[in-house]
Design a protein around this motif. Structure first.
Motif, PDB file in Angstrom:
ATOM      1  N   ASN A   1     111.582  -6.212  12.119  1.00  0.00           N
ATOM      2  CA  ASN A   1     111.525  -5.494  13.393  1.00  0.00           C
ATOM      3  C   ASN A   1     112.250  -4.166  13.341  1.00  0.00           C
ATOM      4  O   ASN A   1     111.787  -3.184  13.921  1.00  0.00           O
ATOM      5  N   LYS A   2     113.386  -4.114  12.670  1.00  0.00           N
ATOM      6  CA  LYS A   2     114.085  -2.836  12.555  1.00  0.00           C
ATOM      7  C   LYS A   2     113.213  -1.821  11.826  1.00  0.00           C
ATOM      8  O   LYS A   2     113.148  -0.658  12.222  1.00  0.00           O
ATOM      9  N   SER A   3     112.547  -2.263  10.793  1.00  0.00           N
ATOM     10  CA  SER A   3     111.651  -1.371  10.057  1.00  0.00           C
ATOM     11  C   SER A   3     110.525  -0.868  10.958  1.00  0.00           C
ATOM     12  O   SER A   3     110.241   0.334  11.011  1.00  0.00           O
ATOM     13  N   LEU A   4     109.899  -1.787  11.685  1.00  0.00           N
ATOM     14  CA  LEU A   4     108.813  -1.409  12.596  1.00  0.00           C
ATOM     15  C   LEU A   4     109.313  -0.473  13.689  1.00  0.00           C
ATOM     16  O   LEU A   4     108.686   0.549  13.996  1.00  0.00           O
ATOM     17  N   MET A   5     110.460  -0.793  14.290  1.00  0.00           N
ATOM     18  CA  MET A   5     110.979   0.031  15.372  1.00  0.00           C
ATOM     19  C   MET A   5     111.396   1.418  14.878  1.00  0.00           C
ATOM     20  O   MET A   5     111.269   2.405  15.605  1.00  0.00           O
ATOM     21  N   GLN A   6     111.855   1.514  13.639  1.00  0.00           N
ATOM     22  CA  GLN A   6     112.184   2.819  13.078  1.00  0.00           C
ATOM     23  C   GLN A   6     110.917   3.655  12.888  1.00  0.00           C
ATOM     24  O   GLN A   6     110.924   4.859  13.147  1.00  0.00           O
ATOM     25  N   ILE A   7     109.844   3.033  12.461  1.00  0.00           N
ATOM     26  CA  ILE A   7     108.564   3.749  12.333  1.00  0.00           C
ATOM     27  C   ILE A   7     108.096   4.204  13.711  1.00  0.00           C
ATOM     28  O   ILE A   7     107.716   5.358  13.907  1.00  0.00           O
ATOM     29  N   LEU A   8     108.135   3.294  14.679  1.00  0.00           N
ATOM     30  CA  LEU A   8     107.740   3.652  16.046  1.00  0.00           C
ATOM     31  C   LEU A   8     108.611   4.780  16.594  1.00  0.00           C
ATOM     32  O   LEU A   8     108.135   5.649  17.325  1.00  0.00           O
ATOM     33  N   GLY A   9     109.885   4.778  16.236  1.00  0.00           N
ATOM     34  CA  GLY A   9     110.816   5.789  16.703  1.00  0.00           C
ATOM     35  C   GLY A   9     110.445   7.209  16.281  1.00  0.00           C
ATOM     36  O   GLY A   9     110.892   8.179  16.896  1.00  0.00           O
ATOM     37  N   ASN A  10     109.625   7.337  15.260  1.00  0.00           N
ATOM     38  CA  ASN A  10     109.154   8.661  14.842  1.00  0.00           C
ATOM     39  C   ASN A  10     108.171   9.262  15.834  1.00  0.00           C
ATOM     40  O   ASN A  10     107.944  10.472  15.816  1.00  0.00           O
ATOM     41  N   TYR A  11     107.578   8.428  16.683  1.00  0.00           N
ATOM     42  CA  TYR A  11     106.508   8.876  17.565  1.00  0.00           C
ATOM     43  C   TYR A  11     106.767   8.632  19.053  1.00  0.00           C
ATOM     44  O   TYR A  11     106.142   9.271  19.894  1.00  0.00           O
ATOM     45  N   PHE A  12     107.638   7.679  19.378  1.00  0.00           N
ATOM     46  CA  PHE A  12     107.792   7.242  20.766  1.00  0.00           C
ATOM     47  C   PHE A  12     109.220   7.434  21.256  1.00  0.00           C
ATOM     48  O   PHE A  12     110.172   7.178  20.525  1.00  0.00           O
ATOM     49  N   LYS A  13     109.356   7.846  22.523  1.00  0.00           N
ATOM     50  CA  LYS A  13     110.672   8.019  23.151  1.00  0.00           C
ATOM     51  C   LYS A  13     111.290   6.680  23.548  1.00  0.00           C
ATOM     52  O   LYS A  13     112.502   6.521  23.539  1.00  0.00           O
ATOM     53  N   VAL A  14     110.454   5.739  23.962  1.00  0.00           N
ATOM     54  CA  VAL A  14     110.914   4.445  24.445  1.00  0.00           C
ATOM     55  C   VAL A  14     110.275   3.348  23.599  1.00  0.00           C
ATOM     56  O   VAL A  14     109.065   3.367  23.384  1.00  0.00           O
ATOM     57  N   ILE A  15     111.100   2.429  23.116  1.00  0.00           N
ATOM     58  CA  ILE A  15     110.611   1.264  22.370  1.00  0.00           C
ATOM     59  C   ILE A  15     111.412   0.067  22.868  1.00  0.00           C
ATOM     60  O   ILE A  15     112.621   0.002  22.661  1.00  0.00           O
ATOM     61  N   MET A  16     110.730  -0.856  23.538  1.00  0.00           N
ATOM     62  CA  MET A  16     111.433  -1.997  24.117  1.00  0.00           C
ATOM     63  C   MET A  16     110.623  -3.279  23.933  1.00  0.00           C
ATOM     64  O   MET A  16     109.433  -3.304  24.227  1.00  0.00           O
ATOM     65  N   PRO A  17     111.283  -4.345  23.465  1.00  0.00           N
ATOM     66  CA  PRO A  17     110.595  -5.641  23.441  1.00  0.00           C
ATOM     67  C   PRO A  17     110.513  -6.194  24.857  1.00  0.00           C
ATOM     68  O   PRO A  17     111.360  -5.907  25.699  1.00  0.00           O
ATOM     69  N   TYR A  18     109.458  -6.946  25.097  1.00  0.00           N
ATOM     70  CA  TYR A  18     109.347  -7.626  26.390  1.00  0.00           C
ATOM     71  C   TYR A  18     108.738  -9.000  26.202  1.00  0.00           C
ATOM     72  O   TYR A  18     107.926  -9.223  25.308  1.00  0.00           O
ATOM     73  N   ASN A  19     109.181  -9.938  27.036  1.00  0.00           N
ATOM     74  CA  ASN A  19     108.702 -11.315  26.980  1.00  0.00           C
ATOM     75  C   ASN A  19     107.264 -11.373  27.466  1.00  0.00           C
ATOM     76  O   ASN A  19     106.935 -10.805  28.504  1.00  0.00           O
ATOM     77  N   ILE A  20     106.429 -12.078  26.709  1.00  0.00           N
ATOM     78  CA  ILE A  20     105.022 -12.178  27.099  1.00  0.00           C
ATOM     79  C   ILE A  20     104.659 -13.584  27.563  1.00  0.00           C
ATOM     80  O   ILE A  20     103.491 -13.937  27.619  1.00  0.00           O
ATOM     81  N   GLY A  21     105.675 -14.351  27.934  1.00  0.00           N
ATOM     82  CA  GLY A  21     105.439 -15.603  28.634  1.00  0.00           C
ATOM     83  C   GLY A  21     105.116 -16.803  27.792  1.00  0.00           C
ATOM     84  O   GLY A  21     104.986 -17.891  28.305  1.00  0.00           O
ATOM     85  N   ASN A  22     104.990 -16.632  26.492  1.00  0.00           N
ATOM     86  CA  ASN A  22     104.664 -17.778  25.645  1.00  0.00           C
ATOM     87  C   ASN A  22     105.779 -18.054  24.638  1.00  0.00           C
ATOM     88  O   ASN A  22     105.547 -18.651  23.597  1.00  0.00           O
ATOM     89  N   GLY A  23     106.972 -17.581  24.941  1.00  0.00           N
ATOM     90  CA  GLY A  23     108.104 -17.785  24.044  1.00  0.00           C
ATOM     91  C   GLY A  23     108.253 -16.692  23.007  1.00  0.00           C
ATOM     92  O   GLY A  23     109.149 -16.748  22.179  1.00  0.00           O
ATOM     93  N   SER A  24     107.366 -15.714  23.032  1.00  0.00           N
ATOM     94  CA  SER A  24     107.468 -14.607  22.087  1.00  0.00           C
ATOM     95  C   SER A  24     107.519 -13.283  22.851  1.00  0.00           C
ATOM     96  O   SER A  24     107.481 -13.264  24.077  1.00  0.00           O
ATOM     97  N   THR A  25     107.619 -12.220  22.106  1.00  0.00           N
ATOM     98  CA  THR A  25     107.699 -10.894  22.713  1.00  0.00           C
ATOM     99  C   THR A  25     106.660  -9.970  22.110  1.00  0.00           C
ATOM    100  O   THR A  25     106.141 -10.212  21.025  1.00  0.00           O
ATOM    101  N   ALA A  26     106.367  -8.913  22.839  1.00  0.00           N
ATOM    102  CA  ALA A  26     105.578  -7.787  22.341  1.00  0.00           C
ATOM    103  C   ALA A  26     106.488  -6.570  22.429  1.00  0.00           C
ATOM    104  O   ALA A  26     107.566  -6.635  23.012  1.00  0.00           O
ATOM    105  N   LEU A  27     106.054  -5.474  21.846  1.00  0.00           N
ATOM    106  CA  LEU A  27     106.795  -4.226  21.973  1.00  0.00           C
ATOM    107  C   LEU A  27     106.013  -3.281  22.857  1.00  0.00           C
ATOM    108  O   LEU A  27     104.798  -3.136  22.699  1.00  0.00           O
ATOM    109  N   LEU A  28     106.713  -2.653  23.791  1.00  0.00           N
ATOM    110  CA  LEU A  28     106.127  -1.576  24.585  1.00  0.00           C
ATOM    111  C   LEU A  28     106.734  -0.302  24.021  1.00  0.00           C
ATOM    112  O   LEU A  28     107.948  -0.120  24.025  1.00  0.00           O
ATOM    113  N   ALA A  29     105.893   0.561  23.494  1.00  0.00           N
ATOM    114  CA  ALA A  29     106.321   1.861  22.984  1.00  0.00           C
ATOM    115  C   ALA A  29     105.663   2.917  23.862  1.00  0.00           C
ATOM    116  O   ALA A  29     104.464   2.865  24.117  1.00  0.00           O
ATOM    117  N   SER A  30     106.460   3.865  24.312  1.00  0.00           N
ATOM    118  CA  SER A  30     105.961   4.865  25.243  1.00  0.00           C
ATOM    119  C   SER A  30     106.384   6.259  24.802  1.00  0.00           C
ATOM    120  O   SER A  30     107.531   6.468  24.406  1.00  0.00           O
TER     121      SER A  30
END
Length: 181
Positions: free
Chosen positions: A104-133
């Motif tokens: 996840n750190k690797s993925l979030m660092q890649i996303l950080g090159n393009y997005f101002k906001v990167i936040m995990p959020y619960n998707i109701g099934n015990g796991s999370t997705a990432l919202l990158a904006s």
């Protein structure tokens, strides 16, 4: 029920974060439930492509306001998504469990090159997705009118939207400086 919760959260969180979404891309090999949720947002152009880089390569630059992606991510995928998203675009993407810190750190660092906001959020099934904006914050800039006017949801509402971004202290500490909020 869990499939309905998942599809509602994958679709409505980025759709209700985006200021005025007009064009949405769904990257999925199993699109039925996601497409059904998109129908709740009238007058939105939705395009679906399979989970492959070749499908993304053929898309025009700066076309989409929102991308909902179920494809395993790497630097090439994120670069293509960045290319096809508009300047204020949102990305909702699946990712490894937050327990897999290095991936996840690797993925979030890649996303950080393009997005101002990167936040995990619960998707109701015990796991999370990432919202990158690229522009909007998912809790500060939620479109309450759009979120409250959605009909026939089994799970999603404006309160769940905001609450889904709450993370325990162990996540906050582990990802301090990596999650961009």
């Amino acid at each position: 029920m869990k499939e309905l919760i998942y599809s509602e959260m994958m679709v409505h969180v980025p759709m209700c974060t985006s200021k005025n979404p007009q064009n949405v891309l769904i990257v999925s090999d199993n699109v039925d439930q996601l497409a059904k949720e998109m129908l709740k947002h009238s007058d939105i152009n939705t395009q679906v492509v399979e989970c492959s880089l070749d499908a993304l390569r053929n898309l025009e630059d700066a076309t989409f306001d929102v991308v909902i992606c179920e494809m395993s991510s790497d630097a090439a995928l994120i670069a293509h998504i960045n290319r096809i998203l508009k300047e204020d675009g949102q990305l909702s993407i699946i990712h490894p469990s937050l327990d897999d810190v290095e991936a996840n750190k690797s993925l979030m660092q890649i996303l950080g090159n393009y997005f101002k906001v990167i936040m995990p959020y619960n998707i109701g099934n015990g796991s999370t997705a990432l919202l990158a904006s690229k522009e909007y914050h998912p809790t500060a800039d939620i479109n309450l009118h759009r979120a409250d006017m959605l009909d026939d949801n089994q799970f999603y509402n404006c309160d769940v939207h905001i609450a889904s971004f709450a993370m325990g202290n162990y996540i906050r500490k582990e990802y301090l400086g990596i999650i961009k909020n």
